[in-house]
Structures are given as C-alpha cells and as structure tokens.
Design a protein around this motif. Structure first.
Motif, PDB file in Angstrom:
ATOM      1  N   GLN A  85      26.851   5.166  87.509  1.00 39.22           N
ATOM      2  CA  GLN A  85      26.547   5.187  86.070  1.00 39.22           C
ATOM      3  C   GLN A  85      27.728   4.629  85.275  1.00 39.22           C
ATOM      4  OE1 GLN A  85      23.825   5.686  84.580  1.00 39.22           O
ATOM      5  NE2 GLN A  85      24.036   6.758  82.651  1.00 39.22           N
TER       6      GLN A  85
ATOM      7  N   PHE B 142      13.979   0.508  95.796  1.00 33.71           N
ATOM      8  CA  PHE B 142      13.466   1.343  94.707  1.00 33.71           C
ATOM      9  C   PHE B 142      13.930   0.787  93.361  1.00 33.71           C
ATOM     10  CE2 PHE B 142      13.719   4.812  91.698  1.00 33.71           C
ATOM     11  CZ  PHE B 142      12.559   5.532  91.922  1.00 33.71           C
ATOM     12  N   GLN B 143      15.221   0.425  93.276  1.00 31.71           N
ATOM     13  CA  GLN B 143      15.767  -0.066  92.015  1.00 31.71           C
ATOM     14  C   GLN B 143      15.235  -1.455  91.665  1.00 31.71           C
ATOM     15  OE1 GLN B 143      17.927   1.670  89.820  1.00 31.71           O
ATOM     16  NE2 GLN B 143      17.180   0.002  88.526  1.00 31.71           N
TER      17      GLN B 143
ATOM     18  N   ARG C  50       9.200  10.504  81.074  1.00 28.95           N
ATOM     19  CA  ARG C  50       8.032  11.109  81.735  1.00 28.95           C
ATOM     20  C   ARG C  50       6.913  11.395  80.727  1.00 28.95           C
ATOM     21  NH1 ARG C  50      11.302  15.267  85.797  1.00 28.95           N
ATOM     22  NH2 ARG C  50      11.802  13.742  87.380  1.00 28.95           N
TER      23      ARG C  50
ATOM     24  N   TYR D  12      18.940  16.320  86.289  1.00 27.22           N
ATOM     25  CA  TYR D  12      20.149  16.375  85.435  1.00 27.22           C
ATOM     26  C   TYR D  12      20.579  14.968  85.047  1.00 27.22           C
ATOM     27  CZ  TYR D  12      24.953  14.984  86.695  1.00 27.22           C
ATOM     28  OH  TYR D  12      26.093  14.265  86.874  1.00 27.22           O
ATOM     29  N   SER D  13      20.543  14.033  86.010  1.00 26.71           N
ATOM     30  CA  SER D  13      21.018  12.665  85.714  1.00 26.71           C
ATOM     31  C   SER D  13      20.136  12.015  84.643  1.00 26.71           C
ATOM     32  CB  SER D  13      21.086  11.812  86.982  1.00 26.71           C
ATOM     33  OG  SER D  13      19.809  11.286  87.322  1.00 26.71           O
ATOM     34  N   LEU D  14      18.842  12.297  84.683  1.00 25.79           N
ATOM     35  CA  LEU D  14      17.940  11.716  83.679  1.00 25.79           C
ATOM     36  C   LEU D  14      18.229  12.296  82.291  1.00 25.79           C
ATOM     37  CD1 LEU D  14      14.519  11.636  85.611  1.00 25.79           C
ATOM     38  CD2 LEU D  14      16.241   9.842  85.443  1.00 25.79           C
TER      39      LEU D  14
ATOM     40  N   HIS E  38      18.771  14.913  90.360  1.00 27.24           N
ATOM     41  CA  HIS E  38      18.084  13.767  89.748  1.00 27.24           C
ATOM     42  C   HIS E  38      17.682  14.105  88.303  1.00 27.24           C
ATOM     43  CE1 HIS E  38      15.292  10.527  89.067  1.00 27.24           C
ATOM     44  NE2 HIS E  38      14.239  11.316  89.098  1.00 27.24           N
TER      45      HIS E  38
ATOM     46  N   GLY F 216       7.284  13.385  86.877  1.00 25.21           N
ATOM     47  CA  GLY F 216       8.079  12.724  87.906  1.00 25.21           C
ATOM     48  C   GLY F 216       7.305  12.579  89.192  1.00 25.21           C
ATOM     49  N   LYS F 217       7.664  11.563  89.925  1.00 20.46           N
ATOM     50  CA  LYS F 217       6.936  11.256  91.164  1.00 20.46           C
ATOM     51  C   LYS F 217       7.420  12.110  92.328  1.00 20.46           C
ATOM     52  CE  LYS F 217       8.322   6.947  90.668  1.00 20.46           C
ATOM     53  NZ  LYS F 217       8.915   7.081  89.322  1.00 20.46           N
TER      54      LYS F 217
ATOM     55  N   HIS G   2      21.062  13.557  81.142  1.00 24.50           N
ATOM     56  CA  HIS G   2      22.320  13.007  80.623  1.00 24.50           C
ATOM     57  C   HIS G   2      22.189  11.513  80.315  1.00 24.50           C
ATOM     58  CE1 HIS G   2      25.403  16.330  81.896  1.00 24.50           C
ATOM     59  NE2 HIS G   2      24.428  16.774  81.138  1.00 24.50           N
ATOM     60  N   ASP G   3      21.470  10.803  81.171  1.00 23.52           N
ATOM     61  CA  ASP G   3      21.295   9.357  80.954  1.00 23.52           C
ATOM     62  C   ASP G   3      20.598   9.074  79.620  1.00 23.52           C
ATOM     63  OD1 ASP G   3      21.375   6.556  82.084  1.00 23.52           O
ATOM     64  OD2 ASP G   3      19.218   6.760  81.818  1.00 23.52           O
TER      65      ASP G   3
ATOM     66  N   ARG H  30      12.249  11.631  95.762  1.00 20.23           N
ATOM     67  CA  ARG H  30      13.370  12.075  96.602  1.00 20.23           C
ATOM     68  C   ARG H  30      12.981  13.252  97.506  1.00 20.23           C
ATOM     69  NH1 ARG H  30      13.870   9.996  92.117  1.00 20.23           N
ATOM     70  NH2 ARG H  30      15.340   8.307  91.666  1.00 20.23           N
TER      71      ARG H  30
ATOM     72  N   LYS I 252      24.492   4.090  91.883  1.00 22.53           N
ATOM     73  CA  LYS I 252      23.764   4.765  90.791  1.00 22.53           C
ATOM     74  C   LYS I 252      22.422   5.346  91.257  1.00 22.53           C
ATOM     75  CE  LYS I 252      21.400   3.679  86.550  1.00 22.53           C
ATOM     76  NZ  LYS I 252      21.135   2.704  85.504  1.00 22.53           N
ATOM     77  N   THR I 253      21.641   4.566  91.941  1.00 21.05           N
ATOM     78  CA  THR I 253      20.308   5.020  92.354  1.00 21.05           C
ATOM     79  C   THR I 253      20.256   5.308  93.850  1.00 21.05           C
ATOM     80  OG1 THR I 253      19.504   3.381  90.771  1.00 21.05           O
ATOM     81  CG2 THR I 253      17.848   4.496  92.087  1.00 21.05           C
TER      82      THR I 253
ATOM     83  N   ASP J 294      11.907  -0.951  90.345  1.00 18.15           N
ATOM     84  CA  ASP J 294      12.012  -0.324  89.020  1.00 18.15           C
ATOM     85  C   ASP J 294      12.290  -1.388  87.958  1.00 18.15           C
ATOM     86  OD1 ASP J 294      12.217   2.547  87.884  1.00 18.15           O
ATOM     87  OD2 ASP J 294      13.908   1.513  86.936  1.00 18.15           O
TER      88      ASP J 294
HETATM   89  C1  GRG Z   1      24.182  10.545  83.913  1.00 21.35           C
HETATM   90  C2  GRG Z   1      25.644  10.933  85.946  1.00 21.35           C
HETATM   91  C3  GRG Z   1      24.493  10.266  85.319  1.00 21.35           C
HETATM   92  C4  GRG Z   1      23.785   9.413  86.059  1.00 21.35           C
HETATM   93  C5  GRG Z   1      22.572   8.760  85.613  1.00 21.35           C
HETATM   94  C6  GRG Z   1      20.024   7.703  87.921  1.00 21.35           C
HETATM   95  C7  GRG Z   1      20.723   7.533  86.637  1.00 21.35           C
HETATM   96  C8  GRG Z   1      22.167   7.774  86.658  1.00 21.35           C
HETATM   97  C9  GRG Z   1      20.083   7.234  85.503  1.00 21.35           C
HETATM   98  C10 GRG Z   1      18.640   7.003  85.416  1.00 21.35           C
HETATM   99  C11 GRG Z   1      18.384   5.755  84.662  1.00 21.35           C
HETATM  100  C12 GRG Z   1      17.464   4.865  85.357  1.00 21.35           C
HETATM  101  C13 GRG Z   1      16.271   4.457  84.608  1.00 21.35           C
HETATM  102  C14 GRG Z   1      17.713   4.447  86.587  1.00 21.35           C
HETATM  103  C15 GRG Z   1      16.814   3.520  87.278  1.00 21.35           C
HETATM  104  C16 GRG Z   1      16.124   4.066  88.499  1.00 21.35           C
HETATM  105  C17 GRG Z   1      15.745   5.450  88.352  1.00 21.35           C
HETATM  106  C18 GRG Z   1      16.664   6.423  88.926  1.00 21.35           C
HETATM  107  C19 GRG Z   1      14.612   5.766  87.747  1.00 21.35           C
HETATM  108  C20 GRG Z   1      14.131   7.122  87.554  1.00 21.35           C
HETATM  109  O1  GRG Z   1      13.750   7.695  88.778  1.00 21.35           O
HETATM  110  P1  GRG Z   1      12.241   7.960  89.154  1.00 21.35           P
HETATM  111  O2  GRG Z   1      11.444   6.705  88.977  1.00 21.35           O
HETATM  112  O3  GRG Z   1      11.829   8.979  88.003  1.00 21.35           O
HETATM  113  O4  GRG Z   1      12.183   8.592  90.492  1.00 21.35           O
HETATM  114  P2  GRG Z   1      10.793  10.177  88.045  1.00 21.35           P
HETATM  115  O5  GRG Z   1      10.514  10.446  86.591  1.00 21.35           O
HETATM  116  O6  GRG Z   1       9.569   9.740  88.807  1.00 21.35           O
HETATM  117  O7  GRG Z   1      11.491  11.316  88.707  1.00 21.35           O
END
Ligand code: GRG
Length: 301
Positions: free
Chosen positions: A162, A223-224, A101, A84-86, A82, A49-50, A88-89, A53, A185-186, A227
């Motif tokens: 989400q 950021f989004q 990652r 945790y969200s990844l 963050h 991860g980068k 579950h996502d 945040r 979401k982001t 992405d």
């Molecule tokens: C499950 C409650 C719940 C929420 C999930 C943020 C999210 C909501 C899901 C992530 C899915 C996703 C790909 C979102 C797009 C933007 C994003 C948050 C990418 C991942 O964040 P980075 O790029 O990841 O900061 P690293 O790995 O660098 O930490």
C-alpha cells in the motif's frame, strides 16, 4: 450450465456460508460495549464480499485433509485482515472512497475515527483467533502460521504494498515495478490464505509446499490483473464500488501499462502458470484449480 460449474458453485456457496457463520461468531456482539465500534466492525465485515481468500484456504486445506472447522478459523483471520485493509484503504487519507460492497464505506456510515479503530481492532482480532484456537495439530506449525499472517499483512507484505501504491500516484511504472507492488499489496494476503489453509492439515513435503506457494503467487497476481481489467470495463452500479477510480487518480494499473486485451492475456498466462504449479497434485487440488479459473474468468469484481 455444466455439471462441473454447478458443482463448484455449490461448493463455493457452502463454504461462503461457513465463513460467514464463523465471522458472525468471532466478531463481538453489537450489544457489547463499546457498541458503536462493534457495530462498525460487523458492518465492515459481514454481508458482503466474495470471500475469495477463505475459499482459497478451504481449497488448499482439502489438499492436506485439514479439518474444515480449523480452516474456517484460519480463513476468518485472513478475511478480518482483508476487511481491515479495505476500511483503511477507503479513508480520506488513502483512496478516499464512499462506496464499498454496494454500501457506504465504513467512515461514511460511521465516522473517520471509528473507521480507523475498526481497522485496528479487526487486525488484533485476526491474530487473537490464530493465538486462541487450535488451528493445526502441531503448536510449532501454529506459530509458523501466526508468523505467515504477520509477514503477509506487514511492511514487507500488504501494508508495504500500500505504501508503494501511495508513492506511485502520478508515476509511470514498468510492468516489473507494477508486479512488485501488487505481489505485496494484493498478492501477499492471497498467498497467505493458501498457505494457512494447507498448513491447517497434515504436513506437506517442502516440494509440495513450494508448488502451492507458486500457485498462490501466480493467482494473487492474476487476481489483481483481472481486478484492473474489470475496473476499466465496468460501471459503478455493477461493481458496488466506484469504477475507473485508479485511472482518474492517476495511479498506474495493468491497463495503463498494458492494453486491456494484453492484460487479459497476461491474466490467462498467470492462470496457466498457477495450474501448472499444481501438476502432480492430483484430484485433491480440484477446488484450487476451479478457484483459479473463477478468479481469472469472473465477470464481476
Ligand atoms: C490500508 C494497509 C492497507 C492496505 C490496503 C488491499 C488493499 C491494501 C487495498 C484494497 C484496494 C484495492 C481495490 C485493491 C485491489 C484488489 C483488491 C484487494 C480488491 C478487493 O478485494 P476483493 O475483490 O473484495 O476480494 P471483496 O469485497 O470481494 O472482499
């Protein structure tokens, strides 16, 4: 490479190491029972991860001359949410992904039930950090910080975003609808990272907090957008996670609503808006400005 770029890279690397060390310390030892859960929590959080945040939190903390140790704890709390969200996502009931990652997702490496518990436990640990350690001078501000994180993670923040995302599969969204989804979401957690970092230090006037909040909102959206552009452009090997998945899953993205070149332009407009929000803040906002550039101009996800 310019001296400014090298200087920023050095700053970012120092603070990434600092947050890594903080996360190492606060995560339960893999030898402590229940070992498998603790191993899976560490697998999901460490060594990847980068850390965007926490970096935003450190940069915002420089504006209020916050103690870096305190910001590290607040930044770790945000990063745990963050992570945790990844986890579950990536579960089969959500995005159903196998790569994150550059390694197998948590439920693939362990199992689904463990991954569910990893998310739950990381979320609890985040709030434990903000409750247990002194992260700012004034206890009432610390309580505000807990509330900020709860709001950012909850149904009117990231979890709500989400839910909107899951409901949007197969739908055609307008640009404002897409932005509404991503602000939650982001954007909510990114905004929270900036505000927690700033609030770890000296009190800011309401107007200055408003400026920071505007910066954070713009950069969260940028950021989004970036992405989505990188997802459309890149390959799975360079991403470390499955590329082009949103389009295949028929999910609306900035690329499905705008062209790639318009999405890039939009990201740059958001970057300029973010930088304009910091007008008058001066040299103390140097790292935040550099992070805005990094977030929008980066070539990797
Ligand atoms: C499950 C409650 C719940 C929420 C999930 C943020 C999210 C909501 C899901 C992530 C899915 C996703 C790909 C979102 C797009 C933007 C994003 C948050 C990418 C991942 O964040 P980075 O790029 O990841 O900061 P690293 O790995 O660098 O930490």
């Amino acid at each position: 490479m310019s001296t400014t770029t090298t200087d920023f890279q050095r700053w970012a690397s120092t603070h990434q190491q600092r947050i890594e060390a903080q996360l190492q310390t606060v995560l339960p030892s893999p030898e402590v029972a229940p070992q498998r859960l603790h191993q899976a929590m560490r697998y999901a959080v460490l060594g990847g991860g980068k850390r965007v945040r926490p970096l935003l939190a450190f940069a915002a903390g420089e504006i209020t001359e916050a103690d870096a140790g305190r910001v590290a704890l607040a930044g770790a709390a945000v990063e745990l949410i963050h992570a945790y969200s990844l986890v579950h996502d990536d579960l089969p009931c959500m995005d159903d992904d196998v790569l994150r990652r550059g390694k197998p997702t948590c439920h693939v490496e362990f199992d689904e039930a463990t991954a569910l518990l990893v998310g739950d436990a990381l979320q609890s640990l985040a709030f434990q950090l903000l409750a247990e350690y002194r992260v700012t001078d004034d206890p009432s501000v610390q309580l505000e910080m807990v509330k900020l994180l709860a709001a950012a993670a909850g149904s009117r923040g990231m979890a709500g975003g989400q839910a909107i995302d899951l409901a949007a599969v197969g739908a055609t969204l307008s640009l404002p609808e897409l932005e509404f989804m991503h602000i939650h979401k982001t954007g909510a957690l990114i905004r929270c990272a900036v505000l927690l970092g700033a609030r770890s230090g000296a009190a800011l006037a309401a107007a200055e907090l408003g400026q920071l909040d505007r910066f954070a909102k713009c950069i969260g959206l940028a950021f989004q957008v970036v992405d989505d552009v990188l997802d459309a452009d890149a390959t799975t090997a360079t991403l470390g996670k499955t590329a082009g998945k949103d389009a295949r899953q028929n999910k609306p993205t900035y690329i499905s609503v705008l062209s790639v070149s318009d999405a890039r332009k939009h990201a740059d407009e958001l970057r300029r808006d973010a930088l304009a929000a910091l007008d008058g803040v001066g040299e103390r906002a140097l790292r935040l400005r550099q992070l805005a550039d990094f977030i929008v101009l980066r070539k990797f996800r």
